[in-house]
Design a protein around this motif. Structure first.
Motif, mmCIF file in Angstrom:
data_model
loop_
_atom_site.group_PDB
_atom_site.id
_atom_site.type_symbol
_atom_site.label_atom_id
_atom_site.label_comp_id
_atom_site.label_asym_id
_atom_site.label_seq_id
_atom_site.Cartn_x
_atom_site.Cartn_y
_atom_site.Cartn_z
ATOM 1 N N LEU A 136 9.898 10.388 -49.980
ATOM 2 C CA LEU A 136 9.436 8.995 -49.944
ATOM 3 C C LEU A 136 8.108 8.887 -49.209
ATOM 4 N N GLU A 137 7.358 7.838 -49.586
ATOM 5 C CA GLU A 137 6.121 7.510 -48.878
ATOM 6 C C GLU A 137 6.242 6.086 -48.353
ATOM 7 N N LEU A 138 5.971 5.940 -47.087
ATOM 8 C CA LEU A 138 6.016 4.609 -46.482
ATOM 9 C C LEU A 138 4.596 4.066 -46.418
ATOM 10 N N ILE A 139 4.404 2.859 -46.938
ATOM 11 C CA ILE A 139 3.062 2.265 -46.977
ATOM 12 C C ILE A 139 2.985 1.140 -45.952
ATOM 13 N N ASP A 140 1.928 1.184 -45.162
ATOM 14 C CA ASP A 140 1.704 0.138 -44.159
ATOM 15 C C ASP A 140 0.328 -0.475 -44.441
ATOM 16 N N TYR A 141 0.293 -1.753 -44.833
ATOM 17 C CA TYR A 141 -0.991 -2.407 -45.094
ATOM 18 C C TYR A 141 -1.625 -2.818 -43.778
ATOM 19 N N LYS A 142 -2.928 -2.583 -43.668
ATOM 20 C CA LYS A 142 -3.654 -2.965 -42.463
ATOM 21 C C LYS A 142 -4.739 -3.971 -42.841
ATOM 22 N N SER A 143 -4.672 -5.150 -42.225
ATOM 23 C CA SER A 143 -5.677 -6.159 -42.571
ATOM 24 C C SER A 143 -6.734 -6.308 -41.480
ATOM 25 N N ALA A 144 -6.656 -5.486 -40.433
ATOM 26 C CA ALA A 144 -7.618 -5.592 -39.332
ATOM 27 C C ALA A 144 -9.024 -5.244 -39.827
ATOM 28 N N LYS A 145 -10.038 -5.746 -39.093
ATOM 29 C CA LYS A 145 -11.422 -5.492 -39.516
ATOM 30 C C LYS A 145 -11.829 -4.045 -39.253
ATOM 31 N N GLU A 146 -11.229 -3.459 -38.229
ATOM 32 C CA GLU A 146 -11.606 -2.078 -37.918
ATOM 33 C C GLU A 146 -10.405 -1.162 -38.029
ATOM 34 N N ILE A 147 -10.705 0.083 -38.291
ATOM 35 C CA ILE A 147 -9.637 1.068 -38.387
ATOM 36 C C ILE A 147 -9.039 1.280 -36.999
ATOM 37 N N ASP A 148 -7.729 1.225 -36.942
ATOM 38 C CA ASP A 148 -6.991 1.427 -35.690
ATOM 39 C C ASP A 148 -7.316 2.759 -35.082
ATOM 40 N N ASN A 149 -7.438 2.738 -33.771
ATOM 41 C CA ASN A 149 -7.535 4.026 -33.101
ATOM 42 C C ASN A 149 -6.159 4.384 -32.587
ATOM 43 N N THR A 150 -5.199 4.351 -33.484
ATOM 44 C CA THR A 150 -3.826 4.539 -33.040
ATOM 45 C C THR A 150 -3.643 5.916 -32.423
ATOM 46 N N ASP A 151 -3.038 5.905 -31.254
ATOM 47 C CA ASP A 151 -2.717 7.125 -30.546
ATOM 48 C C ASP A 151 -1.824 8.002 -31.427
ATOM 49 N N LYS A 152 -2.119 9.290 -31.483
ATOM 50 C CA LYS A 152 -1.345 10.161 -32.380
ATOM 51 C C LYS A 152 0.138 10.190 -31.994
ATOM 52 N N GLU A 153 0.377 10.235 -30.691
ATOM 53 C CA GLU A 153 1.771 10.266 -30.216
ATOM 54 C C GLU A 153 2.528 9.023 -30.678
ATOM 55 N N GLU A 154 1.840 7.882 -30.635
ATOM 56 C CA GLU A 154 2.506 6.633 -31.022
ATOM 57 C C GLU A 154 2.758 6.599 -32.526
ATOM 58 N N MET A 155 1.801 7.116 -33.299
ATOM 59 C CA MET A 155 2.017 7.184 -34.741
ATOM 60 C C MET A 155 3.185 8.115 -35.035
ATOM 61 N N ASP A 156 3.262 9.224 -34.298
ATOM 62 C CA ASP A 156 4.365 10.167 -34.509
ATOM 63 C C ASP A 156 5.713 9.495 -34.226
ATOM 64 N N LEU A 157 5.748 8.634 -33.221
ATOM 65 C CA LEU A 157 7.005 7.946 -32.902
ATOM 66 C C LEU A 157 7.405 7.014 -34.034
ATOM 67 N N GLN A 158 6.409 6.307 -34.548
ATOM 68 C CA GLN A 158 6.691 5.377 -35.651
ATOM 69 C C GLN A 158 7.218 6.163 -36.862
ATOM 70 N N ILE A 159 6.565 7.272 -37.159
ATOM 71 C CA ILE A 159 6.998 8.099 -38.285
ATOM 72 C C ILE A 159 8.423 8.602 -38.047
ATOM 73 N N GLY A 160 8.696 9.029 -36.814
ATOM 74 C CA GLY A 160 10.023 9.565 -36.494
ATOM 75 C C GLY A 160 11.113 8.521 -36.655
ATOM 76 N N LEU A 161 10.824 7.290 -36.244
ATOM 77 C CA LEU A 161 11.820 6.216 -36.368
ATOM 78 C C LEU A 161 12.136 5.967 -37.844
ATOM 79 N N TYR A 162 11.078 5.905 -38.669
ATOM 80 C CA TYR A 162 11.315 5.662 -40.094
ATOM 81 C C TYR A 162 11.972 6.868 -40.758
#
Ligand code: SF4
Length: 264
Positions: free
Chosen positions: A140-166
């Motif tokens: 599966l692929e999870l799609i997250d739409y981003k409407s912000a004006k700038e690309i998130d500087n999301t912390d890698k660790e935090e993205m990994d947590l989000q991925i792990g939860l899903y």
């Protein structure tokens, strides 16, 4: 009873257990580190309708379908937001729909998914919102739409947590593995993909294990000062920021005693 966890909660705990304590245990007001906009909400709803309500008898919809779906979602917007939103969706159409030979029907759009985990005799319910879940050949692929004006500087660790939860929740719900999480930047037409692996799930399980110990036994909620303190709504209550922090407001939820923790 169960203890509800979201990606935002896990990320807040990862950033700073004390901020987590203020926000989720004592229920202090303050948006913390997250937020959304009216235009963003309308764009998400229009995209949900584009995929949900398309009949899929023709391989791809025309631009008239995109405009139709947008016009259903503009009631709360100003005239300039309506124009802006329409142009964002048209760009999306050219970047992600028009180039494809067909638009595949997603597994699900705009919803919530839940999973559960038992640690230290506590039942954690993991809850996450998704914009879209697509089939891949091998998962599966999870799609997250981003409407912000700038690309998130999301912390890698935090993205990994989000991925792990899903990862964990999708595995339990659909018996399929999450292979990829993709951020679609609506204003630029960019797509950023992150590979998902079982190690993401293990990272989440380990963090929830730490949290369970905190809830069950330690109750220390140690502050972890860093760049995030500049945006923290709770700095005035924080012992790491002030030698004499302000007392918590009277309407803060009472601290859990051991007995309360045991009855979570
Ligand atoms: S000010 Fe910094 S250390 Fe204190 S609670 Fe907020 S994020 Fe944590």
């Amino acid at each position: 009873m169960s203890y509800l966890l979201s990606a935002a909660k896990l990320q807040t705990y990862h950033r700073c257990p004390r901020a987590y304590y203020f926000r989720y245990e004592r229920r202090l007001e303050g948006s913390g580190f997250f937020g959304s906009t009216v235009l963003g909400t309308s764009l998400h709803q229009a995209l949900a309708q584009i995929y949900q309500d398309w009949h899929y008898q023709d391989p791809i919809p025309g631009m008239d379908w995109i405009d139709y779906c947008w016009n259903q979602q503009i009631t709360d917007l100003s005239p300039s937001q309506i124009v802006e939103g329409r142009s964002i969706l048209r760009r999306y159409y050219h970047a992600f729909i028009a180039k494809e030979s067909s638009m595949r029907k997603p597994l699900a759009v705009e919803g919530r998914i839940q999973g559960s985990l038992r640690v230290e005799n506590l039942e954690f319910v993991l809850s996450g919102r998704y914009d879209r879940i697509d089939y891949l050949d091998d998962g599966l692929e999870l799609i997250d739409y981003k409407s912000a004006k700038e690309i998130d500087n999301t912390d890698k660790e935090e993205m990994d947590l989000q991925i792990g939860l899903y990862y964990l929740a999708l595995e339990q719900r659909y018996r399929r593995n999450l292979r990829r999480m993709s951020l679609l930047y609506l204003r630029t037409g960019e797509k950023i993909c992150f590979e998902a692996t079982p190690s993401h799930r293990q990272r989440v399980q380990s963090l929830i294990g730490d949290m369970a110990v905190e809830l069950r036994r330690d109750q220390r909620w140690i502050p972890t000062p860093g760049d995030q303190c500049d945006r923290c709504a709770y700095a005035r209550y924080c012992p790491a920021m002030r030698s004499q922090p302000e007392p918590l407001p009277e309407d803060a939820r009472p601290a859990r005693g051991l007995q309360l923790v045991l009855s979570i």
